[in-house]
Design a protein around this motif. Structure first.
Motif, PDB file in Angstrom:
ATOM      1  N   ALA A 313       0.835  -1.208   0.000  1.00 30.62           N
ATOM      2  CA  ALA A 313       0.000   0.000   0.000  1.00 30.62           C
ATOM      3  C   ALA A 313       0.867   1.254   0.000  1.00 30.62           C
ATOM      4  CB  ALA A 313      -0.928  -0.002   1.212  1.00 30.62           C
ATOM      5  N   LEU A 314       1.927   1.253   0.784  1.00 33.14           N
ATOM      6  CA  LEU A 314       2.847   2.391   0.805  1.00 33.14           C
ATOM      7  C   LEU A 314       3.501   2.595  -0.559  1.00 33.14           C
ATOM      8  CD1 LEU A 314       4.748   2.031   4.217  1.00 33.14           C
ATOM      9  CD2 LEU A 314       3.178   3.845   3.559  1.00 33.14           C
ATOM     10  N   LEU A 315       3.938   1.500  -1.177  1.00 32.53           N
ATOM     11  CA  LEU A 315       4.607   1.592  -2.469  1.00 32.53           C
ATOM     12  C   LEU A 315       3.664   2.117  -3.548  1.00 32.53           C
ATOM     13  CD1 LEU A 315       6.652  -1.749  -2.438  1.00 32.53           C
ATOM     14  CD2 LEU A 315       7.510   0.565  -2.072  1.00 32.53           C
ATOM     15  N   GLN A 316       2.390   1.840  -3.405  1.00 35.72           N
ATOM     16  CA  GLN A 316       1.399   2.302  -4.386  1.00 35.72           C
ATOM     17  C   GLN A 316       0.882   3.697  -4.070  1.00 35.72           C
ATOM     18  OE1 GLN A 316      -1.472  -0.882  -4.201  1.00 35.72           O
ATOM     19  NE2 GLN A 316      -0.367  -2.137  -5.677  1.00 35.72           N
ATOM     20  N   GLY A 317       1.465   4.326  -3.046  1.00 39.13           N
ATOM     21  CA  GLY A 317       1.064   5.685  -2.688  1.00 39.13           C
ATOM     22  C   GLY A 317      -0.262   5.774  -1.978  1.00 39.13           C
TER      23      GLY A 317
END
Length: 343
Positions: A313-317
């Motif tokens: 989720a973090l990597l996908q913003g």
């Protein structure tokens, strides 16, 4: 021409020549950028197959910053460190994380400490750090490299990362102590570890608070995690020779618990009728011991899966998905099942 290509790595330039388009067009098609027509895309993809082009993952990661690999680092002294020889909790975390990563199309790299590998820069998109210590230097290094980080268990005393998978260790300890009290335990010893991570610190605080609220004598002693069962055995022998001796010992790990039972046996103290023994972390050592050991299941597989979900989720913003704190499950076994509890 084909013979020359076979002697070297086929490049994007070869694809462009075979398709009769520019290198930029090939790059846009392969990276799904730009506005190439469907006909041009077809030409490029056919050329890719014809010349046998395969992208270089390292070069691609340099261009895009996307490696398709997530890292995981285990911080406790007795956890996995460069091998799969670690506590069951950490092995289950690794398994849960690997399964979740693969389901999302990522690989999972079990990393040694980045602090010990300064000359090797592992290519990863983000990293999971398991049970960081207070002001953990590994977190400091990863954040300095601007690598997205999620922790399984919070960094004790600070909150430097955007992602967290939490566990309710206070509830777990209370449930275990309530059970010990129900068996007649009145003099408790917690054989904790020396690592200062949130799991042990919060468990110790919960142990002291519970004992105070119940008017029960309670002592905390510390053993090095790396000393294992033998270290716990030596500490337990000394504790069991005191007067009055403990009638229940909570061990941080299953290894500690096996050492405690060995100590009791060597002194002629019966488990569980004279001494109840339990562990804060379940494992096959606890389940398979000749006196099966009561323990808390920390659900490492779920923690590993949740860690990957939050990191992706973090990597996908995205705002990381809020996961409910993992609640340890009490597994009651023979090591605490005293039938003749006294007041």
């Amino acid at each position: 021409m084909n013979d020359m290509r076979s002697a070297r790595r086929v490049s994007i330039r070869d694809v462009a020549e075979a398709a009769g388009v520019s290198i930029t067009t090939v790059s846009h098609v392969l990276n799904e950028k730009g506005r190439a027509s469907e006909e041009t895309k077809k030409l490029v993809l056919e050329a890719v197959e014809r010349v046998g082009y395969r992208p270089d993952p390292a070069a691609r990661s340099l261009r895009t910053g996307d490696t398709g690999v997530l890292g995981i680092v285990f911080r406790p002294s007795d956890a996995i460190s460069g091998s799969m020889n670690g506590t069951e909790f950490h092995i289950r975390v690794a398994g849960g994380a690997a399964t979740a990563a693969i389901s999302h199309g990522y690989g999972l790299l079990h990393m040694p400490s980045p602090l010990a590998t300064a000359r090797r820069a592992f290519p990863i998109d983000g990293c999971i750090v398991v049970s960081p210590t207070k002001q953990d230097p590994v977190l400091t290094e990863l954040l300095k490299r601007k690598i997205p980080v999620v922790t399984i268990d919070p960094e004790h005393g600070s909150n430097r990362t955007s992602g967290l998978v939490a566990r309710d260790d206070v509830s777990g300890m209370r449930a275990l102590l309530d059970h010990l009290e129900s068996t007649g335990a009145r003099r408790l010893l917690f054989l904790s570890g020396k690592d200062r991570n949130s799991w042990l610190v919060e468990s110790e605080e919960a142990f002291k608070a519970w004992a105070q609220s119940h008017g029960i004598a309670a002592v905390i002693e510390h053993v090095s995690e790396t000393s294992g069962a033998e270290g716990a055995r030596e500490q337990a022998v000394a504790a069991l020779r005191t007067k009055p001796r403990p009638d229940a010992i909570v061990a941080a790990t299953s290894r500690f618990a096996t050492g405690i039972i060995d100590a009791a046996r060597s002194l002629g103290i019966a488990v569980p009728s004279e001494l109840r023994v339990a562990a804060l972390s379940d494992s096959e050592l606890a389940r398979g011991h000749e006196t099966p050991i009561t323990a808390l299941d920390l659900h490492g597989d779920r923690a590993g899966r949740d860690g990957v979900e939050v990191l992706i989720a973090l990597l996908q913003g995205k705002v990381p998905v809020e996961h409910a704190a993992v609640i340890p499950s009490l597994r009651i076994r023979a090591s605490t099942l005293r039938r003749d509890a006294a007041g």
